[in-house]
Scaffold this motif. Structure first.
Motif, PDB file in Angstrom:
ATOM      1  N   TYR A   2      -2.343   7.597  -3.797  1.00  0.00           N
ATOM      2  CA  TYR A   2      -1.579   7.423  -5.036  1.00  0.00           C
ATOM      3  C   TYR A   2      -1.890   8.506  -6.070  1.00  0.00           C
ATOM      4  N   LEU A   3      -3.171   8.756  -6.314  1.00  0.00           N
ATOM      5  CA  LEU A   3      -3.513   9.701  -7.375  1.00  0.00           C
ATOM      6  C   LEU A   3      -3.030  11.114  -7.085  1.00  0.00           C
ATOM      7  N   LYS A   4      -3.051  11.518  -5.828  1.00  0.00           N
ATOM      8  CA  LYS A   4      -2.578  12.871  -5.498  1.00  0.00           C
ATOM      9  C   LYS A   4      -1.109  13.030  -5.873  1.00  0.00           C
ATOM     10  N   LEU A   5      -0.301  12.016  -5.582  1.00  0.00           N
ATOM     11  CA  LEU A   5       1.126  12.066  -5.921  1.00  0.00           C
ATOM     12  C   LEU A   5       1.333  12.025  -7.429  1.00  0.00           C
ATOM     13  N   VAL A   6       0.608  11.145  -8.077  1.00  0.00           N
ATOM     14  CA  VAL A   6       0.795  10.944  -9.518  1.00  0.00           C
ATOM     15  C   VAL A   6       0.285  12.131 -10.332  1.00  0.00           C
ATOM     16  N   TYR A   7      -0.850  12.694  -9.945  1.00  0.00           N
ATOM     17  CA  TYR A   7      -1.367  13.845 -10.678  1.00  0.00           C
ATOM     18  C   TYR A   7      -0.349  14.983 -10.685  1.00  0.00           C
ATOM     19  N   ASP A   8       0.330  15.192  -9.574  1.00  0.00           N
ATOM     20  CA  ASP A   8       1.338  16.244  -9.502  1.00  0.00           C
ATOM     21  C   ASP A   8       2.507  15.951 -10.446  1.00  0.00           C
ATOM     22  N   GLY A  58       1.431  16.924 -18.776  1.00  0.00           N
ATOM     23  CA  GLY A  58       0.256  16.143 -19.112  1.00  0.00           C
ATOM     24  C   GLY A  58      -0.986  16.542 -18.332  1.00  0.00           C
ATOM     25  N   VAL A  59      -2.115  15.981 -18.751  1.00  0.00           N
ATOM     26  CA  VAL A  59      -3.374  16.178 -18.036  1.00  0.00           C
ATOM     27  C   VAL A  59      -3.775  14.859 -17.385  1.00  0.00           C
ATOM     28  N   CYS A  60      -4.654  14.948 -16.396  1.00  0.00           N
ATOM     29  CA  CYS A  60      -5.035  13.770 -15.620  1.00  0.00           C
ATOM     30  C   CYS A  60      -6.494  13.413 -15.894  1.00  0.00           C
ATOM     31  N   SER A 118       0.816  -1.220   0.000  1.00  0.00           N
ATOM     32  CA  SER A 118       0.000   0.000   0.000  1.00  0.00           C
ATOM     33  C   SER A 118       0.846   1.265   0.000  1.00  0.00           C
ATOM     34  N   ASP A 119       2.125   1.144  -0.332  1.00  0.00           N
ATOM     35  CA  ASP A 119       3.038   2.282  -0.310  1.00  0.00           C
ATOM     36  C   ASP A 119       2.874   3.124  -1.575  1.00  0.00           C
ATOM     37  N   ALA A 120       2.007   4.121  -1.520  1.00  0.00           N
ATOM     38  CA  ALA A 120       1.701   4.939  -2.690  1.00  0.00           C
ATOM     39  C   ALA A 120       2.931   5.657  -3.228  1.00  0.00           C
ATOM     40  N   GLN A 165       6.822   6.786  -7.527  1.00  0.00           N
ATOM     41  CA  GLN A 165       8.207   6.895  -7.973  1.00  0.00           C
ATOM     42  C   GLN A 165       8.431   6.068  -9.238  1.00  0.00           C
ATOM     43  N   ASP A 166       7.755   4.919  -9.325  1.00  0.00           N
ATOM     44  CA  ASP A 166       7.863   4.105 -10.534  1.00  0.00           C
ATOM     45  C   ASP A 166       7.352   4.883 -11.735  1.00  0.00           C
ATOM     46  N   LEU A 167       6.259   5.614 -11.577  1.00  0.00           N
ATOM     47  CA  LEU A 167       5.742   6.423 -12.678  1.00  0.00           C
ATOM     48  C   LEU A 167       6.719   7.540 -13.042  1.00  0.00           C
TER      49      LEU A 167
END
Length: 473
Positions: A273-279, A286-288, A231-233, A238-240
């Motif tokens: 996860y999404l909060k980190l990735v959207y940033d 890009g857009v989310c 569950s480590d977002a 970081q992978d993304l």
């Protein structure tokens, strides 16, 4: 005390292995000791199906095989011939009643043939069945206004289409035109459609044909149960970031994700996860995009939109299924800034915003609010999750219970430590549930492979489900 037991299996696999579906079985018994001797029964329901005089199941099946494409599949060794629906129930050719716990593939948000929705469709059909957006008609404008009022932030511009696949195609086009970049990022285990464009976004090989993918990249899925990082977002994010740094030019068009992966097995993304990735994605130009085709319109119970569970506001939202309660209807909602890019050329959909579909869609929104369907999903879903977790404590074959509201998954395994899929057991359970005492009413069951997914109709008017902890799983 009455016990109400249901079980659904979800996730599509190759037909040669198990293109099957398990949904649920209910048992009502005065006590645990009576379960074994009391036949399964559905609660009383005030509706008598009309006598059916059409072709039999065997005749329909033969005609399907002769005239429809060989890629379509069916559930159960002896397929059901469903001829009528009313609220949460379906009826076969013999008048036998089933609980549609599959919700028509997460589509029935108000119940089959809900009178308010039917009335809106009938009344509009009597006046005008079709007119395109090149003319004025109040239905599309009223529906767009009502839908925009449900959206947070500056998500105020609506495009109507006919399906979730079309919605995701349009969202991907918007992302690429607006950013000037080509690369799209999606998650492994995702499903976003089966057209030649969205099949690239989809990351399940059972749905993918060997065609060019078109500048689409898939990153590690933030799956708390099967994922490499639990569950480590932050590690998934970081992978993304690594993928953008080392697998792209450094610029991307967009990122798309379901908040709870539906076809992939009711997988809820790691919290935060999404909060980190959207940033990360926005910094890369890009857009989310939030794919709300299955999680939208209150099905998660806690929120109206699935992305709200992650505390984010997307740039583009796609939706379908529950938006129309069975009508061929989908939509894309975005910001005025992103919408403006579509004005470079003519963007037109012949049936997008059809007055009949618009009238029906508006009625769906009103029913969801009037009948408090979101709150109902939260109440019944939380009880369902609790009782399933009680069963999990008793039966080692239940490896995981997950989800929100009435979008809930239970995964069967042969080894909890290794999380080995219980494919054979799932297939056996599926057919056994379909065949429980054929002299009595059964529920419609939906399954695939080793995932049991509860996508129950939001029209279920039961008090909180009583799932027997003595149930033999």
């Amino acid at each position: 005390m009455a016990f109400l037991q249901r079980q659904i299996l979800k996730r599509t696999v190759k037909e040669s292995k198990a293109k099957l579906n398990i949904c649920t079985s209910f048992s009502t018994a005065a006590s645990a000791s009576a379960v074994a001797t009391t036949p399964p029964q559905l609660p009383p329901f005030d509706h008598d199906p009309k006598p059916y005089t059409g072709p039999s199941a065997d005749q329909v099946f033969q005609k399907r095989k002769q005239f429809l494409g060989p890629s379509i599949f069916h559930y159960y060794q002896k397929p059901l011939n469903i001829v009528e629906g009313k609220m949460q129930y379906l009826f076969d050719e013999n008048g036998r009643r089933y609980l549609d716990a599959f919700a028509g593939i997460v589509t029935v948000s108000c119940g089959h043939c809900h009178p308010d929705v039917l009335n809106a469709i009938f009344e509009q059909s009597k006046l005008l069945q079709h007119a395109t957006t090149i003319y004025l008609h109040h239905a599309i404008a009223d529906f767009a206004e009502a839908l925009a009022s449900k959206m947070p932030g500056n998500l105020k511009v609506v495009y109507f289409v006919n399906s979730g696949t079309e919605a995701n195609e349009l969202a991907m086009l918007m992302a690429r035109l607006y950013t000037g970049n080509l690369g799209m990022i999606a998650l492994r285990n995702a499903y976003h459609g089966g057209s030649s464009g969205t099949i690239g976004l989809t990351a399940l090989n059972t749905w993918k044909y060997p065609i060019p993918q078109g500048e689409i990249h898939h990153v590690v899925n933030p799956d708390p149960y099967h994922g490499s990082f639990g569950s480590d977002a932050a590690r998934y994010a970081q992978d993304l970031q690594d993928h953008i740094d080392f697998g792209t030019s450094g610029k991307v068009a967009g990122f798309i994700a379901e908040t709870i992966q539906g076809v992939g097995g009711a997988v809820e993304l790691a919290p935060g996860y999404l909060k980190l990735v959207y940033d990360i994605v926005r910094k890369a130009g890009g857009v989310c995009i939030a794919d709300e085709v299955q999680t939208g319109f209150g099905r998660t119970g806690s929120h109206y939109w699935g992305f709200e569970t992650q505390g984010v506001i997307p740039d583009i939202v796609t939706m379908a299924k529950g938006i129309g309660n069975g009508l061929p209807l989908g939509a894309v909602v975005t910001t005025p800034e992103i919408a403006n890019v579509m004005a470079q050329k003519i963007q037109f959909n012949t049936f997008g915003g059809n007055p009949v579909c618009s009238a029906g869609g508006l009625a769906v929104l009103r029913v969801i609010d009037k009948e408090r369907r979101q709150a109902h999903c939260a109440d019944v879903g939380s009880h369902l999750l609790g009782r399933l977790r009680t069963l999990q404590e008793r039966h080692d074959i239940i490896g995981d219970v997950r989800g929100r509201g009435l979008m809930v998954g239970m995964e069967l395994v042969t080894d909890r430590k290794e999380k080995t899929p219980a494919k054979a057991e799932t297939a056996v359970l599926f057919e056994k549930l379909r065949g429980i005492n054929n002299s009595h009413n059964l529920m419609r069951l939906k399954s695939c492979s080793f995932f049991i997914t509860f996508l129950t109709s939001c029209a279920m008017n039961y008090t909180p489900l009583q799932i027997s902890s003595d149930a033999n799983c």
